[in-house]
Design a protein around this motif. Sequence first.
Motif, PDB file in Angstrom:
ATOM      1  N   GLN A 130       0.921  -1.241  -0.106  1.00 13.27           N
ATOM      2  CA  GLN A 130       0.042  -0.165  -0.065  1.00 13.27           C
ATOM      3  C   GLN A 130       0.792   1.267   0.084  1.00 13.27           C
ATOM      4  OE1 GLN A 130      -2.527  -0.301   3.286  1.00 13.27           O
ATOM      5  NE2 GLN A 130      -4.114  -1.532   2.456  1.00 13.27           N
ATOM      6  N   GLY A 131       2.139   1.049   0.265  1.00 17.31           N
ATOM      7  CA  GLY A 131       3.100   2.218   0.398  1.00 17.31           C
ATOM      8  C   GLY A 131       3.031   2.878   1.635  1.00 17.31           C
ATOM      9  N   LYS A 132       2.286   2.399   2.731  1.00 18.10           N
ATOM     10  CA  LYS A 132       2.512   3.035   4.128  1.00 18.10           C
ATOM     11  C   LYS A 132       4.191   2.629   4.877  1.00 18.10           C
ATOM     12  CE  LYS A 132      -2.467   3.114   4.595  1.00 18.10           C
ATOM     13  NZ  LYS A 132      -3.614   2.673   5.134  1.00 18.10           N
ATOM     14  N   PHE A 154      19.085 -10.710   4.093  1.00 17.11           N
ATOM     15  CA  PHE A 154      17.861 -10.800   3.010  1.00 17.11           C
ATOM     16  C   PHE A 154      16.640 -10.639   3.632  1.00 17.11           C
ATOM     17  CE2 PHE A 154      15.349 -12.876  -0.201  1.00 17.11           C
ATOM     18  CZ  PHE A 154      15.638 -12.098  -1.284  1.00 17.11           C
ATOM     19  N   GLN A 155      16.458 -10.478   4.987  1.00 22.34           N
ATOM     20  CA  GLN A 155      15.125 -10.245   5.603  1.00 22.34           C
ATOM     21  C   GLN A 155      14.914  -8.700   5.178  1.00 22.34           C
ATOM     22  OE1 GLN A 155      13.829 -11.742   9.260  1.00 22.34           O
ATOM     23  NE2 GLN A 155      16.109 -12.805   9.551  1.00 22.34           N
ATOM     24  N   LYS A 156      13.701  -8.514   4.758  1.00 26.70           N
ATOM     25  CA  LYS A 156      13.261  -6.720   4.858  1.00 26.70           C
ATOM     26  C   LYS A 156      13.206  -6.060   6.171  1.00 26.70           C
ATOM     27  CE  LYS A 156      10.031  -7.465   0.691  1.00 26.70           C
ATOM     28  NZ  LYS A 156       8.575  -7.589   0.442  1.00 26.70           N
ATOM     29  N   VAL A 157      13.689  -4.976   6.251  1.00 29.83           N
ATOM     30  CA  VAL A 157      13.481  -4.232   7.415  1.00 29.83           C
ATOM     31  C   VAL A 157      12.635  -3.216   7.117  1.00 29.83           C
ATOM     32  CG1 VAL A 157      14.520  -2.792   9.009  1.00 29.83           C
ATOM     33  CG2 VAL A 157      15.954  -4.702   8.172  1.00 29.83           C
ATOM     34  N   TYR A 158      11.431  -2.792   7.739  1.00 25.40           N
ATOM     35  CA  TYR A 158      10.402  -2.096   7.079  1.00 25.40           C
ATOM     36  C   TYR A 158      10.601  -0.924   8.098  1.00 25.40           C
ATOM     37  CZ  TYR A 158       8.241  -6.326   5.212  1.00 25.40           C
ATOM     38  OH  TYR A 158       7.903  -7.574   4.442  1.00 25.40           O
ATOM     39  N   ASP A 159      10.147   0.191   7.573  1.00 25.90           N
ATOM     40  CA  ASP A 159       9.941   1.449   8.367  1.00 25.90           C
ATOM     41  C   ASP A 159       8.868   2.270   7.464  1.00 25.90           C
ATOM     42  OD1 ASP A 159      10.210   3.561   9.997  1.00 25.90           O
ATOM     43  OD2 ASP A 159      12.260   3.991   9.567  1.00 25.90           O
ATOM     44  N   LEU A 160       8.587   3.509   8.111  1.00 26.76           N
ATOM     45  CA  LEU A 160       7.421   4.336   7.704  1.00 26.76           C
ATOM     46  C   LEU A 160       8.001   4.964   6.379  1.00 26.76           C
ATOM     47  CD1 LEU A 160       6.094   6.068  10.857  1.00 26.76           C
ATOM     48  CD2 LEU A 160       5.078   4.067   9.909  1.00 26.76           C
ATOM     49  N   ALA A 161       7.124   5.172   5.374  1.00 25.20           N
ATOM     50  CA  ALA A 161       7.509   5.505   4.152  1.00 25.20           C
ATOM     51  C   ALA A 161       8.011   7.025   4.287  1.00 25.20           C
ATOM     52  CB  ALA A 161       6.153   5.613   3.274  1.00 25.20           C
ATOM     53  N   GLU A 162       7.226   7.825   5.166  1.00 23.47           N
ATOM     54  CA  GLU A 162       7.838   9.135   5.225  1.00 23.47           C
ATOM     55  C   GLU A 162       9.197   9.296   5.772  1.00 23.47           C
ATOM     56  OE1 GLU A 162       4.593   8.745   8.387  1.00 23.47           O
ATOM     57  OE2 GLU A 162       4.831   8.068   6.254  1.00 23.47           O
ATOM     58  N   ARG A 163       9.717   8.091   6.705  1.00 20.95           N
ATOM     59  CA  ARG A 163      11.094   8.030   7.203  1.00 20.95           C
ATOM     60  C   ARG A 163      12.145   7.566   6.178  1.00 20.95           C
ATOM     61  NH1 ARG A 163       9.206   6.686  13.044  1.00 20.95           N
ATOM     62  NH2 ARG A 163       9.329   4.487  12.549  1.00 20.95           N
ATOM     63  N   VAL A 164      11.581   6.798   5.149  1.00 14.71           N
ATOM     64  CA  VAL A 164      12.432   5.923   4.174  1.00 14.71           C
ATOM     65  C   VAL A 164      12.640   7.153   2.945  1.00 14.71           C
ATOM     66  CG1 VAL A 164      12.714   4.191   2.699  1.00 14.71           C
ATOM     67  CG2 VAL A 164      11.804   3.666   4.945  1.00 14.71           C
ATOM     68  N   TRP A 165      11.442   7.502   2.834  1.00 14.79           N
ATOM     69  CA  TRP A 165      11.398   8.437   1.082  1.00 14.79           C
ATOM     70  C   TRP A 165      10.619   9.592   1.802  1.00 14.79           C
ATOM     71  CZ3 TRP A 165      14.042   5.876  -2.505  1.00 14.79           C
ATOM     72  CH2 TRP A 165      14.078   6.566  -3.774  1.00 14.79           C
ATOM     73  N   PRO A 166      11.330  10.606   2.422  1.00 10.04           N
ATOM     74  CA  PRO A 166      10.750  11.707   3.067  1.00 10.04           C
ATOM     75  C   PRO A 166       9.788  12.569   2.069  1.00 10.04           C
ATOM     76  CG  PRO A 166      13.133  11.666   3.866  1.00 10.04           C
ATOM     77  CD  PRO A 166      12.746  10.505   2.624  1.00 10.04           C
ATOM     78  N   ASP A 167       9.965  12.604   0.909  1.00 10.13           N
ATOM     79  CA  ASP A 167       9.197  13.604  -0.147  1.00 10.13           C
ATOM     80  C   ASP A 167       8.194  12.647  -0.691  1.00 10.13           C
ATOM     81  OD1 ASP A 167      10.658  12.044  -1.669  1.00 10.13           O
ATOM     82  OD2 ASP A 167      11.425  13.931  -3.104  1.00 10.13           O
ATOM     83  N   HIS A 168       7.870  11.468  -0.284  1.00 11.96           N
ATOM     84  CA  HIS A 168       6.862  10.719  -0.812  1.00 11.96           C
ATOM     85  C   HIS A 168       5.342  11.307  -1.202  1.00 11.96           C
ATOM     86  CE1 HIS A 168       4.075   8.607   2.084  1.00 11.96           C
ATOM     87  NE2 HIS A 168       5.053   9.245   2.939  1.00 11.96           N
ATOM     88  N   HIS A 169       5.048  11.969  -0.334  1.00 14.38           N
ATOM     89  CA  HIS A 169       3.815  12.801  -0.378  1.00 14.38           C
ATOM     90  C   HIS A 169       3.802  13.834  -1.598  1.00 14.38           C
ATOM     91  CE1 HIS A 169       1.845  10.856   3.051  1.00 14.38           C
ATOM     92  NE2 HIS A 169       2.709  11.222   3.979  1.00 14.38           N
ATOM     93  N   GLN A 170       4.906  14.379  -1.806  1.00 18.51           N
ATOM     94  CA  GLN A 170       4.887  15.417  -3.030  1.00 18.51           C
ATOM     95  C   GLN A 170       4.892  14.748  -4.475  1.00 18.51           C
ATOM     96  OE1 GLN A 170       8.773  17.304  -2.481  1.00 18.51           O
ATOM     97  NE2 GLN A 170       8.518  17.575  -0.268  1.00 18.51           N
TER      98      GLN A 170
END
Length: 395
Positions: A168-170, A179-195
């Motif tokens: 969902q992109g959250k 090889f395990q995914k380490v998940y974080d909030l989208a805004e912390r990984v990709w700060p300008d994702h809302h733009q």
Amino acid sequence: MTASSPFSPKELRQLVLQHQGLLKPASGKEAVAEVLKQISYVQLDSIYVVERAHHHVLYNRVKNYQPKLLDKALEQKQSFEYWSHAAAFLPSEDYRFSLQRKLLLQNGNNHWFNPEQQLMNEVLARIEAEGPLKASDFASENGNAGKKNGAWWDWQPAKQALEQLFMQGKLMVARRDKFQKVYDLAERVWPDHHQHLPPTDSEFADYLIERCLQSQAVATMQQIGYLRKNMQLALKQQLNQQLEQGRLQTFLLDGKTYYYRPQLALTHNISQKLPNKVWLLSPFDNLVIQRDRLKQLFNFDYQIEVYVPAAKRQIGYYSLPVLYKDQFIGQVDVKADRASKTLLLQHLVLNEQVKLTDALKAALTKAVLEYAFFNGCESWQLVKASAKIHDWLIG
């Protein structure tokens, strides 16, 4: 009216190899980012009998490639993980075009599972409070969450929630840990994702056309829209529009209409000899992933036998296509014996019409030795081949 191909079969093969970044490996600090942009994506795969597929694909296109270079590209936001036709590393420039699928999933579509919204909210809240987490970090609260009990789809609830939030992109993948995914909030990984504004269907169709022709040189509409749902109408409209504008041309090959850019041309003279080189390609390499296309353009009928019952395999579990100059000449089933640091050629099969020359022997031996080193092996061993091939290569 669609004309016959303006390119000879040899020109077509070399055009594709050129656009696939195989004829001239990238080098320098930005090499991984350059290759990702050129070939559009690198497919992820978890099979580990040899080095994983995504690293193998880049190994064949980046000079002196090492897996840490892809980790660095992810860390520096030159790449991100998401879904292409499958799970993939994508160039940062393409982030906006990941939003189309994300919005569909946010609006009720499912990826693989029926999402449990309450659990998703709990998982999201925990990551927001604690920072980046892996599926295994939820095991203490959810039994065996994040672990597999058998088939790949047999995931536990927390893992399913994480994957749905990721799709969902959250959530985004901040990095990989063994090889395990380490998940974080989208805004912390990709700060300008809302733009970023999501693309319209026509913009997304234009993107698919551009990326495909940039990476594959020529393609049919079906190949451009490979495993992209509900895009046929928008693709057809965009292709027709670009034809009318003169941005595309077509030719007919074996009854199929191929599209290409008018400026398409080889960067070398077709009369020049290609280097005496062999490539051992991943089964998930961008060049070979569309099997029908591979058969039509390269006359190579290839099937990975990972999913074939052992008794019915013709080549072996993990067979690599063998490319020599601009033609596929066979397959080799491989396994890295990490204990003995030996690359095992468990079954080498070359096409009957291939001439077993000294030049091919030199190129193949070099390719196998370099691939062995890439896999952390110090030597290689031919386990199975016909007597003729064995005597030629080993004798």
